[in-house]
Design a protein around this motif. Structure first.
Motif, mmCIF file in Angstrom:
data_model
loop_
_atom_site.group_PDB
_atom_site.id
_atom_site.type_symbol
_atom_site.label_atom_id
_atom_site.label_comp_id
_atom_site.label_asym_id
_atom_site.label_seq_id
_atom_site.Cartn_x
_atom_site.Cartn_y
_atom_site.Cartn_z
ATOM 1 N N SER A 1 0.819 -1.204 0.000
ATOM 2 C CA SER A 1 0.000 0.000 0.000
ATOM 3 C C SER A 1 0.859 1.264 0.000
ATOM 4 C CB SER A 1 -0.880 0.000 1.257
ATOM 5 O OG SER A 1 -1.396 1.267 1.537
ATOM 6 N N GLU B 1 0.612 3.363 2.051
ATOM 7 C CA GLU B 1 0.805 3.628 3.474
ATOM 8 C C GLU B 1 1.928 2.769 4.069
ATOM 9 O OE1 GLU B 1 -3.061 4.435 5.665
ATOM 10 O OE2 GLU B 1 -3.823 3.434 3.875
ATOM 11 N N GLY C 1 -4.027 -0.056 4.646
ATOM 12 C CA GLY C 1 -4.438 0.085 3.259
ATOM 13 C C GLY C 1 -4.621 -1.248 2.553
ATOM 14 N N LEU D 1 -8.186 4.149 0.715
ATOM 15 C CA LEU D 1 -6.889 4.566 1.250
ATOM 16 C C LEU D 1 -7.089 5.354 2.531
ATOM 17 C CD1 LEU D 1 -4.457 5.759 -1.585
ATOM 18 C CD2 LEU D 1 -4.168 3.865 -0.006
ATOM 19 N N HIS E 1 -4.809 6.698 -7.357
ATOM 20 C CA HIS E 1 -4.697 5.785 -6.227
ATOM 21 C C HIS E 1 -5.819 4.760 -6.152
ATOM 22 C CE1 HIS E 1 -1.516 8.326 -4.476
ATOM 23 N NE2 HIS E 1 -2.267 9.347 -4.840
ATOM 24 N N ASP E 2 -6.940 5.023 -6.831
ATOM 25 C CA ASP E 2 -8.088 4.132 -6.704
ATOM 26 C C ASP E 2 -8.989 4.287 -7.927
ATOM 27 O OD1 ASP E 2 -9.968 2.346 -5.660
ATOM 28 O OD2 ASP E 2 -9.948 3.258 -3.668
#
Length: 356
Positions: A11, A13, A97, A181, A206-207
């Protein structure tokens, strides 16, 4: 007891996970437990570090280089060398994440029959997805701000239509968020259409699914929840900062950041936040722990912001401090409590044949 500490992950993160793991490993009682740190690289390669010595690990040793070229062979070695050890076991999946907090690693641990701290497969997946969280919280009657869901396909096919829909819903000023996230990564605060368009483009990096929420003028209040069938809520807390948008840098690198625990809010608001936190926790089928975040609006109303089912445990994280201020639970004792909840949940599931 053997304690597996999983950290790192694929992730964005990843760095937050490293900070959490460093703090947790330092707090674990190595005279009481056999601690086995397991690192997952950004590329998804697993590396077992062996049993942690009683004097702990240096920070530079937390990121070993895998000798494997693919995830399958690296995981196979960890399965054989670490996860197959005899004795009572529990896992601490400190992975924030996707591919860690979303039920994927939890599913692996379920297959291995290893109890683990935190939410099960279903609740982990639901709490990480802000869209699903909004839907279930709404069904539970918990107040939320206005929001809309935007997918990558919708944006690619009709940008003008999406922007028009969001403006008609009155979502400016507002926030654009990747659905799955945390740590404010990929989130933008938008005051006009140009910022909204840029925020959507950034979040889609990111998504593939986004949540766009209307801003709630007021204060952000957090509360820690812990437990399985009878969850308890801590005193509410608040981060004191001087920024409009509490972004990644403000959360992890602002030296002026301060905690206010208990938050200085009206007693009625504090009680509503604690009650709503437990309702949200139960609506999302949570177990073990979660941090539930609210907005206390200028209108005096309480609005759910989000549920973080694996809150940070770094030196600047709110969750452990809220419990210490609530009932005196120290950081080390909190980790022990969470492992006890994991073992309790494992025994309960085993008694009914592992039914979810």
């Amino acid at each position: 007891m053997i304690v597996y500490v999983l950290y790192g992950g694929q992730s964005p993160e990843h760095e937050v996970s490293l900070k959490t793991a460093a703090t947790v490993l330092k707090a674990l009682n190595t005279q009481k437990h056999e601690v086995y740190p397991i690192y997952i690289s950004r590329e998804g390669l697993w590396t077992g570090l062996g049993r942690m010595p009683e004097d702990g690990l240096n920070a530079e040793n937390l990121m070993p280089v895998s000798r494997h070229a693919d995830a399958a062979s690296s995981l196979g070695e960890v399965l054989k060398a670490e996860f197959s050890l005899p004795g009572e076991k529990v896992a601490l999946p400190l992975l924030h994440g996707a591919n860690g907090e979303d039920g994927t690693v939890q599913g692996l641990l379920e297959l291995l029959g290893i109890p683990y701290v935190g939410n099960g497969v279903l609740s982990a997946a639901m709490t990480l997805d802000k869209d699903v969280t909004h839907r279930l919280a709404g069904l539970a009657g918990i107040r939320q701000t206005a929001y809309e869901i935007v997918t990558r396909r919708e944006w690619e096919e009709d940008q003008a239509g999406v922007l028009s829909r969001l403006k008609k819903r009155g979502l400016l000023p507002g926030y654009v968020k990747p659905a799955t996230l945390g740590s404010s990564i990929g989130i933008s605060r938008c005051e006009d259409e140009a910022a909204l368009e840029a925020g959507i483009e950034e979040a889609l990096r990111h998504d593939v699914k986004l949540v766009i929420e209307r801003e709630v003028p007021g204060r952000e209040i957090q509360v820690a929840v812990m437990g399985n069938d009878r969850p308890q809520a801590s005193l509410p807390g608040e981060f004191l900062h001087g920024v409009k948008f509490f972004d990644f840098r403000a959360k992890y690198a602002d030296p002026t950041l301060r905690m206010s625990i208990p938050a200085e809010i009206p007693p009625a608001a504090a009680e509503e936040i604690r009650e709503s936190a437990i309702r949200a926790y139960e609506a999302l089928c949570c177990s073990g722990l979660a941090r539930v975040d609210f907005f206390l609006g200028e209108d005096g109303r309480v609005y759910l912001n989000e549920i973080n089912a694996l809150p940070g445990f770094t030196g600047t994280s709110m969750y452990p401090v809220m419990w210490e201020r609530t009932d005196g639970t120290t950081y080390a004792a909190l980790i022990e409590k969470l492992m006890d909840y994991a073992l309790e949940r494992g025994r309960t599931r085993a008694s009914v044949g592992g039914a979810r």
